[in-house]
Design a protein around this motif. Sequence first.
Motif, short mmCIF file in Angstrom:
data_model
loop_
_atom_site.label_atom_id
_atom_site.label_comp_id
_atom_site.label_asym_id
_atom_site.label_seq_id
_atom_site.Cartn_x
_atom_site.Cartn_y
_atom_site.Cartn_z
N ARG A 31 -67.74 -66.83 -116.78
CA ARG A 31 -67.07 -65.68 -117.41
C ARG A 31 -65.58 -65.77 -117.13
NH1 ARG A 31 -71.40 -60.89 -115.80
NH2 ARG A 31 -73.20 -61.85 -116.82
N LEU A 32 -64.81 -66.05 -118.14
CA LEU A 32 -63.39 -66.34 -117.95
C LEU A 32 -62.51 -65.35 -118.71
CD1 LEU A 32 -62.10 -68.54 -116.24
CD2 LEU A 32 -61.78 -69.90 -118.29
N ASN A 33 -63.05 -64.26 -119.22
CA ASN A 33 -62.25 -63.29 -119.97
C ASN A 33 -61.36 -62.49 -119.02
OD1 ASN A 33 -65.15 -62.51 -119.47
ND2 ASN A 33 -64.32 -60.46 -119.82
N ARG A 34 -60.11 -62.26 -119.44
CA ARG A 34 -59.13 -61.55 -118.63
C ARG A 34 -57.96 -61.14 -119.49
NH1 ARG A 34 -59.05 -67.03 -118.46
NH2 ARG A 34 -57.20 -68.13 -117.73
N VAL A 35 -57.02 -60.34 -118.93
CA VAL A 35 -55.90 -59.78 -119.70
C VAL A 35 -54.60 -60.00 -118.94
CG1 VAL A 35 -54.92 -57.69 -120.74
CG2 VAL A 35 -57.41 -57.99 -120.69
N TYR A 36 -53.56 -60.38 -119.68
CA TYR A 36 -52.21 -60.53 -119.14
C TYR A 36 -51.26 -59.68 -119.99
CZ TYR A 36 -54.25 -64.79 -117.12
OH TYR A 36 -55.06 -65.68 -116.47
N PRO A 53 -50.33 -66.17 -114.10
CA PRO A 53 -49.28 -65.30 -113.57
C PRO A 53 -49.62 -63.82 -113.68
CG PRO A 53 -48.70 -66.05 -115.76
CD PRO A 53 -49.97 -66.78 -115.39
N THR A 54 -49.08 -63.04 -112.75
CA THR A 54 -49.03 -61.58 -112.86
C THR A 54 -47.55 -61.20 -112.75
OG1 THR A 54 -49.15 -61.04 -110.50
CG2 THR A 54 -51.23 -61.49 -111.64
N LYS A 110 -42.89 -68.80 -113.50
CA LYS A 110 -42.31 -67.53 -113.93
C LYS A 110 -43.37 -66.44 -113.87
CE LYS A 110 -39.38 -65.55 -117.57
NZ LYS A 110 -38.79 -65.77 -118.92
N THR A 111 -43.00 -65.30 -113.33
CA THR A 111 -43.89 -64.15 -113.32
C THR A 111 -43.90 -63.46 -114.68
OG1 THR A 111 -42.05 -62.88 -112.40
CG2 THR A 111 -43.71 -63.68 -110.84
N LEU A 112 -44.93 -62.66 -114.93
CA LEU A 112 -44.97 -61.89 -116.16
C LEU A 112 -43.82 -60.88 -116.18
CD1 LEU A 112 -48.77 -61.13 -116.63
CD2 LEU A 112 -47.43 -63.01 -117.57
N PRO A 113 -43.24 -60.61 -117.35
CA PRO A 113 -42.05 -59.77 -117.41
C PRO A 113 -42.35 -58.29 -117.20
CG PRO A 113 -42.71 -60.44 -119.62
CD PRO A 113 -43.59 -61.19 -118.66
N ASP A 120 -51.83 -68.75 -103.89
CA ASP A 120 -51.50 -67.56 -104.67
C ASP A 120 -50.22 -66.96 -104.09
OD1 ASP A 120 -53.52 -64.71 -105.77
OD2 ASP A 120 -51.53 -65.39 -106.35
N VAL A 121 -49.10 -67.28 -104.70
CA VAL A 121 -47.80 -66.83 -104.19
C VAL A 121 -47.58 -65.40 -104.67
CG1 VAL A 121 -45.34 -67.30 -104.08
CG2 VAL A 121 -46.96 -69.20 -104.29
N GLN A 122 -47.55 -64.47 -103.75
CA GLN A 122 -47.45 -63.06 -104.08
C GLN A 122 -46.11 -62.47 -103.65
OE1 GLN A 122 -50.92 -61.12 -102.45
NE2 GLN A 122 -52.32 -62.32 -103.71
N GLY A 123 -45.89 -61.19 -103.97
CA GLY A 123 -44.68 -60.50 -103.57
C GLY A 123 -43.44 -60.93 -104.34
N LEU A 124 -43.62 -61.44 -105.56
CA LEU A 124 -42.50 -61.90 -106.38
C LEU A 124 -41.99 -60.76 -107.27
CD1 LEU A 124 -44.03 -65.35 -107.39
CD2 LEU A 124 -42.48 -64.87 -105.48
N LYS A 125 -40.87 -60.98 -107.92
CA LYS A 125 -40.28 -59.98 -108.82
C LYS A 125 -40.70 -60.25 -110.26
CE LYS A 125 -36.18 -59.28 -105.92
NZ LYS A 125 -34.69 -59.35 -105.87
#
Length: 571
Positions: A299-304, A60-61, A141-144, A114-119
């Motif tokens: 390479r799977l490193n990432r940040v949320y 999620p983003t 759920k999107t990230l808060p 990739d469902v985009q344009g969410l709140k």
Amino acid sequence: MDEKLSSNRMTGLTRRDALRRISGATGLAALAGCQTPGSADSGTATRDAKFGWGVASGDPTRTAVVIWTRAVPVQGAAAIEVAYQVSDTAGFERVLQSGTARTSAQRDYTIKVDVQGLKPGQVYYYRFRAGKTHSSIGRMKTLPADNTRSVNLALASCANYPSGFYNAYREISRIENLDAVIHVGDYIYEHAAGEYDGAVGERIGRVHLPVNEIVTLQDYRTRLAQYREDEDLQAAHAHAPFITVWDDHETANNSWQEGASGHDPKTEGPWQARRDAALQAYFEWLPMRDPQPDAPRERLNRVYDFGSIASLIVIETRLTGRDQQVSYDDMPLKADGTPDVAAFERGILNDSSRSTMGKPQEAWFADALKASRRRGMQWQVIANQTVMAGMRTPDFKTILPQEIVEPAMQRGGYVAGWLERSSLGLPAGLDSWDGYPAARKRFYDAALQAEANLVVLSGDSHMFWANELHYPEDGRPVGLEFATGSITSPGGYGYINDTSEYYDTVEAAVVAKNEDVKYANVRDHGFVHLILDADTVRARYMKVSTIVDREYEASCFLDVIAAPNGPFSKA
């Protein structure tokens, strides 16, 4: 408002992949698929399909989430078109987004949109349709946004299918207001049927498919399909987005960047071919964005970022930069033939050149910590595969009753050797961070330099730990570690004995031996439920009463709370 949000894209096809398909090249190319916004009832998805592997969301983003399903045509077809819908209500009274996506056997009939344009911080529902067949409904759920007041996570790891039923996944699906499931690896196991709890699997009807150890792309796809047919794992996936990283068993046991102890090139072919097959299947079957064009898949490193409460920093410690594990067989001997423990630790174990992440990822990690602090994030939470805390083995030959020790020694094999070696006070495992102490010190250096409020999430050991991490040279607190027990995979101490009194003795001895370790549970299966707010992190350690019966009870056996860098207290 009923109008559609912004358009989406289907993940899994890169420009490079498309070019490869046009030129007839092979390798890790994904399906040359397409996604078309529009009405899910437009009539284009007319061919019936089976949705027997559930639905899932992940990666999620604040404004997007990946949704996943698998749609296998009821009648043979080279490709199939599947419709999807996204709503803000479980009854789909309002359809906010819809469209179609195409898949085929070249991607094992899996679909990712990739469902985009969410709140930000919003719950949505999604479903798929092929012909007259509908999938189950998933919650995502999107990230808060920055104004969120708390973050609600579940930590899971290690789910060997033959070892038992996924009762712990079922319990995760019952957590209210769950933001995400953090899965830190061993989502599947590669063993052949009959191996590694194979007798348990035979007894309860959970035998690995295919029956051979998985090596090829089709092997990994078949194994993932078997795991995803499980109704309890489906329930967890349908309940909240997953954020995942592999450990070793998604490829082979004790993997590192150039091989694995569980891989024999003489009989199983080149390591890279097996690794790439495993990773292709992983990206097909997990609800996550595929790698960017020309980016290595390992390479799977990432940040949320979860509001301004926490950055979840995912690191990859298996395939990117891990050096081969050292072995106790490398132990030098003194003149009298006894083990030279000091020489082993000084010259082999503490070799400063050895790494788990590799230098590029170490630099990325240090920058990610600092950037998180600059963004005002209170907590820096690390999704990490293996146990971080220093953990040395007590002398179990002395501590345990002789009626337990003597039969184990007489049986011989690995357990007898492990008991014999426990008197040396060596690290409990060389595949964890204990096997890479110089790399761990660099990890701690990065956290201290960033002034991070460090929370490390770990799996792999099949045991629960609540740890307070300390700097090796002066004992300064560095952060906290919450390590989950397994969903089903067996704990190592169970190979010696399985009585409550025995487990009590083991847990007390490990805590007494190690400054980092504050609580231990080496017997139960379950997960960790985490709640973070601006001031505290709380960890609720959840266990299930059994994994060999679908009738079970779930309970919280430890509930701890801490301010940044600890110490713990009972909640």
